[in-house]
Design a protein around this motif. Structure first.
Motif, PDB file in Angstrom:
ATOM      1  N   PHE A 179      97.914 118.226  -4.509  1.00  0.00           N
ATOM      2  CA  PHE A 179      96.607 118.825  -4.702  1.00  0.00           C
ATOM      3  C   PHE A 179      95.674 117.724  -5.206  1.00  0.00           C
ATOM      4  O   PHE A 179      96.122 116.667  -5.643  1.00  0.00           O
ATOM      5  CB  PHE A 179      96.678 119.952  -5.731  1.00  0.00           C
ATOM      6  N   ARG A 180      94.370 117.995  -5.170  1.00  0.00           N
ATOM      7  CA  ARG A 180      93.428 117.059  -5.754  1.00  0.00           C
ATOM      8  C   ARG A 180      92.275 117.806  -6.377  1.00  0.00           C
ATOM      9  O   ARG A 180      91.948 118.920  -5.982  1.00  0.00           O
ATOM     10  CB  ARG A 180      92.929 116.047  -4.719  1.00  0.00           C
ATOM     11  N   GLU A 184      91.995 121.586  -4.915  1.00  0.00           N
ATOM     12  CA  GLU A 184      92.259 121.968  -3.536  1.00  0.00           C
ATOM     13  C   GLU A 184      93.620 121.440  -3.087  1.00  0.00           C
ATOM     14  O   GLU A 184      94.061 120.385  -3.521  1.00  0.00           O
ATOM     15  CB  GLU A 184      91.162 121.457  -2.596  1.00  0.00           C
ATOM     16  N   ARG A 185      94.239 122.225  -2.243  1.00  0.00           N
ATOM     17  CA  ARG A 185      95.554 121.864  -1.691  1.00  0.00           C
ATOM     18  C   ARG A 185      95.343 120.822  -0.601  1.00  0.00           C
ATOM     19  O   ARG A 185      94.590 121.050   0.328  1.00  0.00           O
ATOM     20  CB  ARG A 185      96.231 123.111  -1.123  1.00  0.00           C
ATOM     21  N   TYR A 231     106.219 112.046  -1.326  1.00  0.00           N
ATOM     22  CA  TYR A 231     105.243 110.974  -1.134  1.00  0.00           C
ATOM     23  C   TYR A 231     104.010 111.497  -0.403  1.00  0.00           C
ATOM     24  O   TYR A 231     104.079 112.485   0.335  1.00  0.00           O
ATOM     25  CB  TYR A 231     105.861 109.841  -0.300  1.00  0.00           C
ATOM     26  N   LEU A 232     102.918 110.791  -0.596  1.00  0.00           N
ATOM     27  CA  LEU A 232     101.713 111.056   0.178  1.00  0.00           C
ATOM     28  C   LEU A 232     101.148 109.714   0.625  1.00  0.00           C
ATOM     29  O   LEU A 232     100.634 108.959  -0.206  1.00  0.00           O
ATOM     30  CB  LEU A 232     100.669 111.831  -0.622  1.00  0.00           C
ATOM     31  N   TYR A 250      94.838 113.235  -8.116  1.00  0.00           N
ATOM     32  CA  TYR A 250      95.825 113.835  -7.222  1.00  0.00           C
ATOM     33  C   TYR A 250      97.019 114.305  -8.050  1.00  0.00           C
ATOM     34  O   TYR A 250      97.591 113.529  -8.830  1.00  0.00           O
ATOM     35  CB  TYR A 250      96.268 112.830  -6.175  1.00  0.00           C
ATOM     36  N   LEU A 251      97.366 115.563  -7.876  1.00  0.00           N
ATOM     37  CA  LEU A 251      98.437 116.184  -8.642  1.00  0.00           C
ATOM     38  C   LEU A 251      99.567 116.610  -7.721  1.00  0.00           C
ATOM     39  O   LEU A 251      99.340 117.165  -6.653  1.00  0.00           O
ATOM     40  CB  LEU A 251      97.933 117.407  -9.403  1.00  0.00           C
ATOM     41  N   CYS A 252     100.766 116.366  -8.179  1.00  0.00           N
ATOM     42  CA  CYS A 252     101.967 116.805  -7.492  1.00  0.00           C
ATOM     43  C   CYS A 252     102.360 118.182  -8.029  1.00  0.00           C
ATOM     44  O   CYS A 252     102.164 118.471  -9.219  1.00  0.00           O
ATOM     45  CB  CYS A 252     103.077 115.791  -7.764  1.00  0.00           C
ATOM     46  N   ALA A 253     102.907 119.013  -7.160  1.00  0.00           N
ATOM     47  CA  ALA A 253     103.322 120.346  -7.586  1.00  0.00           C
ATOM     48  C   ALA A 253     104.548 120.779  -6.786  1.00  0.00           C
ATOM     49  O   ALA A 253     104.808 120.254  -5.699  1.00  0.00           O
ATOM     50  CB  ALA A 253     102.187 121.341  -7.402  1.00  0.00           C
TER      51      ALA A 253
END
Length: 120
Positions: A37-38, A46-47, A79-80, A93-96
């Protein structure tokens, strides 16, 4: 204790690339949804992308063709890869992660985020 720890953010010029990593600990997420998400200043979260246990994926329209989400189940890591970055990609940027199968559903676990800044 479950933890999601993001890394790889930073400052990059428009058109450049970054690779974000999210290392999970405390339990296995190999059967879970993992996502990115960011949140930009003054905007809603937002996803950006999500990946399921069978490597099915979701991308928001604005990042399709530029971002790629992937996972290494052995390393409990997602990873992104972000290419062709634009100033409007600037955000935390958040990981979930979430148990279940719904790529569009609510997430159960969150990291603290990593800042990505794209200069014009």
């Amino acid at each position: 204790q479950v933890q999601l720890v993001e890394s790889g953010g930073g400052l990059v010029q428009a058109g450049g690339s970054l690779r974000l990593s999210c290392a999970a600990s405390g339990r296995s997420f190999s059967s879970s949804i993992m996502g990115w998400f960011r949140q930009a200043p003054g905007k809603d979260r937002e996803r950006v992308a999500a990946i399921g246990a069978s490597s099915n994926t979701y991308y928001r329209d604005s990042v399709k063709g530029r971002f790629t989400i992937s996972r290494d189940k052995d390393k409990n890591t997602v990873y992104l890869q972000m290419n062709s970055l634009k100033p409007e990609d600037t955000a935390v940027y958040l990981c979930a992660a979430a148990d279940g199968w719904n790529l569009y559903g609510a997430m159960d676990y969150w990291g603290r985020g990593t800042l990505v800044t794209v200069s014009s």
